[in-house]
Scaffold this motif. Structure first.
Motif, PDB file in Angstrom:
ATOM      1  N   ASP A   1      32.939 -12.160 -58.905  1.00  0.00           N
ATOM      2  CA  ASP A   1      33.532 -11.213 -58.372  1.00  0.00           C
ATOM      3  C   ASP A   1      32.656 -10.626 -56.904  1.00  0.00           C
TER       4      ASP A   1
ATOM      5  N   THR B   1      36.260  -1.911 -60.855  1.00  0.00           N
ATOM      6  CA  THR B   1      37.486  -1.959 -61.877  1.00  0.00           C
ATOM      7  C   THR B   1      37.698  -3.273 -62.313  1.00  0.00           C
ATOM      8  N   GLN B   2      37.929  -4.105 -61.172  1.00  0.00           N
ATOM      9  CA  GLN B   2      38.204  -5.404 -61.208  1.00  0.00           C
ATOM     10  C   GLN B   2      37.238  -6.241 -62.549  1.00  0.00           C
TER      11      GLN B   2
ATOM     12  N   LEU C   1      34.962  -4.698 -64.610  1.00  0.00           N
ATOM     13  CA  LEU C   1      35.071  -4.188 -65.797  1.00  0.00           C
ATOM     14  C   LEU C   1      36.208  -4.678 -66.642  1.00  0.00           C
ATOM     15  N   ARG C   2      37.637  -4.576 -66.032  1.00  0.00           N
ATOM     16  CA  ARG C   2      38.624  -5.123 -66.631  1.00  0.00           C
ATOM     17  C   ARG C   2      38.366  -6.407 -67.346  1.00  0.00           C
ATOM     18  N   LEU C   3      38.016  -7.439 -66.746  1.00  0.00           N
ATOM     19  CA  LEU C   3      37.655  -8.960 -66.885  1.00  0.00           C
ATOM     20  C   LEU C   3      36.782  -8.958 -68.118  1.00  0.00           C
TER      21      LEU C   3
ATOM     22  N   ARG D   1      36.198  -6.518 -70.355  1.00  0.00           N
ATOM     23  CA  ARG D   1      36.668  -5.908 -71.518  1.00  0.00           C
ATOM     24  C   ARG D   1      37.720  -7.049 -72.113  1.00  0.00           C
ATOM     25  N   ALA D   2      37.992  -8.028 -71.092  1.00  0.00           N
ATOM     26  CA  ALA D   2      38.895  -8.890 -71.724  1.00  0.00           C
ATOM     27  C   ALA D   2      38.198 -10.159 -72.509  1.00  0.00           C
TER      28      ALA D   2
ATOM     29  N   HIS E   1      35.717 -12.038 -70.696  1.00  0.00           N
ATOM     30  CA  HIS E   1      35.110 -12.771 -69.717  1.00  0.00           C
ATOM     31  C   HIS E   1      33.560 -12.664 -69.297  1.00  0.00           C
TER      32      HIS E   1
ATOM     33  N   GLU F   1      30.004   1.797 -71.098  1.00  0.00           N
ATOM     34  CA  GLU F   1      30.615   0.837 -71.667  1.00  0.00           C
ATOM     35  C   GLU F   1      29.895   0.227 -72.979  1.00  0.00           C
TER      36      GLU F   1
ATOM     37  N   ILE G   1      30.156  -5.512 -73.990  1.00  0.00           N
ATOM     38  CA  ILE G   1      30.840  -5.489 -72.552  1.00  0.00           C
ATOM     39  C   ILE G   1      29.776  -5.498 -71.516  1.00  0.00           C
TER      40      ILE G   1
END
Length: 226
Positions: free
Chosen positions: A15, A22-23, A25-27, A29-30, A32, A54, A58
Motif C-alpha cells: 500500500d 484505513t485501507q 488495516l482493513r486488508l 483484518r481480512a 492479508h 489491533e 492483525i
C-alpha cells in the motif's frame, strides 16, 4: 481483488501512501499480509498508534515503512507482491512514469496494480456546475486542480495516457471505473439512511458509460504480464 484472486488466498499487498491507514488495516483484518510505504513521518506515527490497538494477529500482518513510493527498488525485490495499491498518490507526483515503473517491477506475474487518480477529462465539470466559468475554461487546458479540502495543487491524469503507460511497463489495463461521479463537489458529505442509496448510485455509475468517464476520480486496474 475479489474478482482477481481465489477466495481465501492470503495476498502480499503493498500500500503506497497510507492516508489514515484505513485501507491497510482493513486488508490486514481480512487476513492479508500488508506492507505500507509512506513518506510522511507523522502519518506513519499516527497509523502505528492505530495499529497498536489491533489484536496481535492483525499487528503481525502489517509492516510500516517510512519512505518514498518512488524508491521501491531500495526496499523490495522484484515480484515481491501480489497486489500494489497506489490510491491518491499520482496526483501529488509531477512525473508519474518512474513511480509506476517501480511499482510494476515489484509485482509478481499475474499481480494486480490498482491506481486511483484525479480524472483530467473531468476537471472542468466541478467549477462549471458551480458556475465558476473562468475556472471551468481554464480547466480544459490545464492538468492541475485545487483540492477543495486542503487547498493543495493536484495534478490530474488522462485514462488514455495511463493506459499506454501501463502497457509500456508490462501491467496492461484490465478494468477501470469512475469514482465520485455524483459526489465530487465540496460540502456533499452524506450520512445516515441516504448513504446506502448514494453508494449504490455511485457504484452503478462508476461501472456504466458514459457516466464513469466524467467521474472526479478514476480507478484503473492493471495486471502484470508473465
Amino acid at each position: 481483488m475479489a474478482a482477481r484472486f481465489p477466495v481465501g488466498r492470503r495476498l502480499r499487498v503493498l500500500d503506497v501512501g497510507l492516508a489514515h491507514g484505513t485501507q491497510a488495516l482493513r486488508l490486514a483484518r481480512a487476513g492479508h499480509e500488508v506492507t505500507a510505504l509512506e513518506a510522511d513521518a507523522s502519518t506513519v506515527a499516527a497509523v502505528r498508534t492505530a495499529l497498536a490497538a489491533e489484536p496481535a494477529g492483525i499487528r503481525e500482518r502489517v509492516r510500516l515503512i517510512e519512505g518514498d513510493g518512488r524508491d521501491t527498488g531500495v526496499h523490495f525485490t522484484p515480484g515481491a507482491f501480489d497486489v500494489v495499491l497506489c490510491h491518491g498518490v499520482l496526483m501529488r507526483v509531477e512525473e508519474p512514469d518512474p513511480l509506476l515503473a517501480g511499482l510494476a517491477r515489484v509485482l509478481a506475474p499475474g499481480g494486480l496494480l490498482s491506481l486511483v487518480v484525479r480524472n483530467a477529462d473531468a476537471l472542468a465539470l466541478r467549477p462549471g456546475l458551480a458556475g465558476d466559468w473562468d475556472a471551468a475554461l481554464t480547466a480544459f487546458d490545464s492538468p492541475y486542480c485545487v483540492d477543495p479540502s486542503s487547498g493543495a495543487r493536484l495534478r490530474a491524469d488522462r485514462r488514455e495516457t495511463l493506459t499506454a503507460t501501463l502497457a509500456g511497463i508490462g501491467a496492461p489495463l484490465r478494468a477501470w471505473y469512475g469514482v465520485r461521479v455524483f459526489t465530487d463537489r465540496p460540502g456533499q458529505a452524506v450520512q445516515g439512511p441516504a448513504l446506502d442509496a448514494v453508494l449504490a448510485a455511485e457504484e452503478r455509475a462508476g461501472r456504466t458509460d458514459p457516466y464513469r468517464a466524467v467521474a472526479g476520480l478514476l480507478h484503473l486496474c492493471g495486471v502484470r504480464g508473465g
